[in-house]
Design a protein around this motif. Structure first.
Motif, mmCIF file in Angstrom:
data_model
loop_
_atom_site.group_PDB
_atom_site.id
_atom_site.type_symbol
_atom_site.label_atom_id
_atom_site.label_comp_id
_atom_site.label_asym_id
_atom_site.label_seq_id
_atom_site.Cartn_x
_atom_site.Cartn_y
_atom_site.Cartn_z
ATOM 1 N N ASN A 280 0.829 -1.178 -0.018
ATOM 2 C CA ASN A 280 0.088 -0.003 0.040
ATOM 3 C C ASN A 280 0.781 1.279 -0.001
ATOM 4 O O ASN A 280 0.939 2.177 1.038
ATOM 5 N N VAL A 281 1.726 1.595 -1.053
ATOM 6 C CA VAL A 281 2.615 2.401 -1.036
ATOM 7 C C VAL A 281 2.504 3.192 -2.536
ATOM 8 O O VAL A 281 2.795 2.500 -3.424
ATOM 9 N N SER A 282 1.917 4.424 -2.276
ATOM 10 C CA SER A 282 1.897 5.110 -3.666
ATOM 11 C C SER A 282 3.317 5.885 -3.845
ATOM 12 O O SER A 282 4.181 5.956 -3.085
ATOM 13 N N LEU A 283 3.535 6.469 -4.969
ATOM 14 C CA LEU A 283 4.665 7.216 -5.076
ATOM 15 C C LEU A 283 4.897 8.446 -4.227
ATOM 16 O O LEU A 283 5.938 8.758 -3.806
ATOM 17 N N VAL A 284 3.777 8.921 -3.971
ATOM 18 C CA VAL A 284 3.669 10.229 -2.912
ATOM 19 C C VAL A 284 4.300 9.725 -1.661
ATOM 20 O O VAL A 284 5.388 10.186 -1.031
ATOM 21 N N ASP A 285 3.805 8.256 -1.140
ATOM 22 C CA ASP A 285 4.149 7.925 0.046
ATOM 23 C C ASP A 285 5.613 7.475 0.173
ATOM 24 O O ASP A 285 6.409 7.522 1.006
#
Ligand code: ADP
Ligand code: MG
Length: 500
Positions: A55-60
């Protein structure tokens, strides 16, 4: 922040030391994970227990050029919580960067709110007791502020002999940091406070309050002083994740500080850790100050602004909160404060009770839920959500009492059967012949039999009318508890010639 002492010293809460009494001062900073599907500034999922780093987006992950976009639902949840805490809602708040390095913090800073939080001062009423007279005391604990911030990821140190792993699933999940005033004066008060806060959050649906999963955790600030004196230097015990541990950490920490002070020493302001295995706190680092973090407004985010109309809209749709529900149950159903507070203590219990009480006698429903259902759940160590008897089934049992089909005694047996085997209470009563005997002829025959078999007692009963109770008991026994007690009582008195 200037600290205002809102409480008069209370000798009940002093703890004795070699040099006289001491008072414990406690303030809690609670991190509550916002109940939302997506993170605070990204669309990544917040699901618990997902594969590491799923659950990791580029933002995170803080990739270059990525920009945070605020999640409206997280803001709404913070406002709802502020309303539930009777707090001031700030129409304008600012996100700041709190700068520090940690392997599980890819940005190198946490986005938080510092000077201008979304929620200002509020309060929580806690009930402490019972004291040795069985009395409870209501105490108001002040809330300093509530602000929104990002959670960090998780470093995992025990999976490999030489390496540490990092799981960024939690990185960027929205947290509400809820800061209390230093208004608590004992471990019991602190436990009551976090319990009440968790109840309010669960009623509101703004945090699931699950401490084992880390959705709710507390930094516990503790200092001691001579009663009524200046506040002492505090130590902050980080990330305590159970209510019991919070209590233990406070007791230990207060004793540790008192021992140092009585020995002529001074308390160093530090950040400490609680070790549940040893029941001790130990030093982690000397306390950092706000300026160490070089807070500054996040240039990627505009100040957060909204209209009162939105707040009003959210307020209108707020569920009934525990204190209001308690007062209503007392006023509408005539419940005692004690019973009502048990029933509202958990939303799931209140929901269960209200389903049973709907259209029925409230006091009787309360008795059954508290004494029979909660009593039994307590014995088996189950939560109300796991109750083998549903509200509908318990309601039907109460209906059978009301219609006179079964006595209270048989109802208890019926409850045990439904608990163990399930099924429709009405059908069980039919099939197992548990119906109360209201046929006076049959009861009369039993009464006659017992009077005939006990002529001495029957004679005595004429002088001592309350001996009728013995005969009633015998008839009930002979009929396996199925005779209607009122009918038995009436017949026994008639036959023995007792007036009234
Ligand atoms: P920080 O982030 O530096 O810990 P906060 O203002 O966020 O500062 O939180 C401070 C917490 O410590 C509050 O809950 C406050 O009530 C509590 N506190 C402040 N002074 C004392 C004290 N002397 N003894 C116990 N608790 C204190
Ligand atoms: Mg702190």
């Amino acid at each position: 922040m200037t600290l205002i002492d809102t409480r008069t010293p209370d000798p009940k809460r002093f703890i004795p030391g070699a040099t006289g009494d001491w008072e414990i001062i406690i303030g809690l900073e609670v991190h509550a994970q916002v109940a939302s599907n997506a993170k605070l500034f990204s669309g990544a999922s917040t699901e618990f227990g997902a594969e590491p780093n799923h659950n990791v987006s580029l933002v995170d992950a803080a990739m270059p050029g990525m920009l945070p976009v605020i999640n409206r639902e997280c803001v709404a949840q913070a406002i709802r919580t502020g309303l539930g805490l009777k707090a001031q809602i700030n129409h304008r708040s600012v996100f700041d960067r709190k700068n520090y390095f940690y392997p599980d913090l890819p940005q190198g800073y946490q986005i938080s709110q510092f000077k201008d939080p979304i929620v200002g001062e509020g309060k929580i009423i806690i009930s402490v007791g019972p004291d040795n007279k069985g009395q409870f005391e209501d105490i108001e604990i002040g809330i300093e502020r509530l602000h929104l911030e990002q959670d960090a990821g998780k470093s995992i140190h025990d999976q490999h002999p030489t390496m540490s792993y990092v799981d960024l699933n939690r990185t960027g999940v929205a947290l509400m940091e809820i800061v209390s005033k230093p208004d608590m004066r004992s471990a019991d008060e602190a436990k009551a406070y976090i319990t009440k806060l968790r109840t309010i959050l669960r009623y509101l649906g703004t945090c699931d309050g699950n401490m084992e999963q880390g959705s709710l955790r507390a930094d516990v600030n503790v200092s001691v002083r001579k009663p009524g004196g200046e506040f002492g230097t505090r130590c902050e015990i980080k990330n305590v994740n159970s209510i019991r541990f919070i209590g233990q950490a406070i007791e230990y920490e207060a004793r540790r500080q008192i021992a140092i002070l009585e020995d002529g020493g001074a308390i160093d302001q530090e950040t400490r850790l609680f070790d549940p295995n040893k029941g001790e706190t130990r030093s982690m680092r000397s306390k950092e100050d706000a300026h160490d973090y070089r807070y500054f407004p996040d240039p990627d985010l505009l100040p957060l602004e909204f209209e009162q109309a939105w707040v009003d809209e959210l307020a209108k749709n707020l569920p009934e909160l525990p204190d209001d529900k308690k007062n209503r149950l007392m006023a509408e159903l005539g419940l005692t404060a004690y019973d009502a507070s048990i029933l509202v203590s958990e939303k799931a219990i209140a929901d269960y009770f209200e389903q049973v009480a709907e259209g029925r006698d409230g006091k009787q429903a309360a008795n059954w839920v508290i004494n029979n259902l909660l009593g039994k759940l307590n014995e088996t160590g189950q939560e109300i959500g796991e109750s083998p008897v549903s509200p509908d089934q318990l309601g039907k049992i109460l209906d059978l009492i009301k219609s006179g089909d079964i006595s209270g005694q048989i109802a208890k047996e019926l409850f045990d059967i439904v608990w163990a085997e399930g099924g429709d209470p009405g059908k069980i009563v039919e099939e197992r012949g548990m119906k109360q005997v209201t046929d006076t002829g049959a009861i009369e025959a039993e009464v006659d039999k017992i009077i005939a078999a006990n002529p001495d007692k029957a004679e005595q009963a004429k002088e001592k009318p309350n001996m009728a109770g013995w005969f009633v008991g015998q008839v009930m026994k002979a009929t396996g508890g199925k005779a209607n007690p009122q009918a038995v009582n009436k017949l026994v008195r008639e036959k023995l010639g007792i007036e009234g």
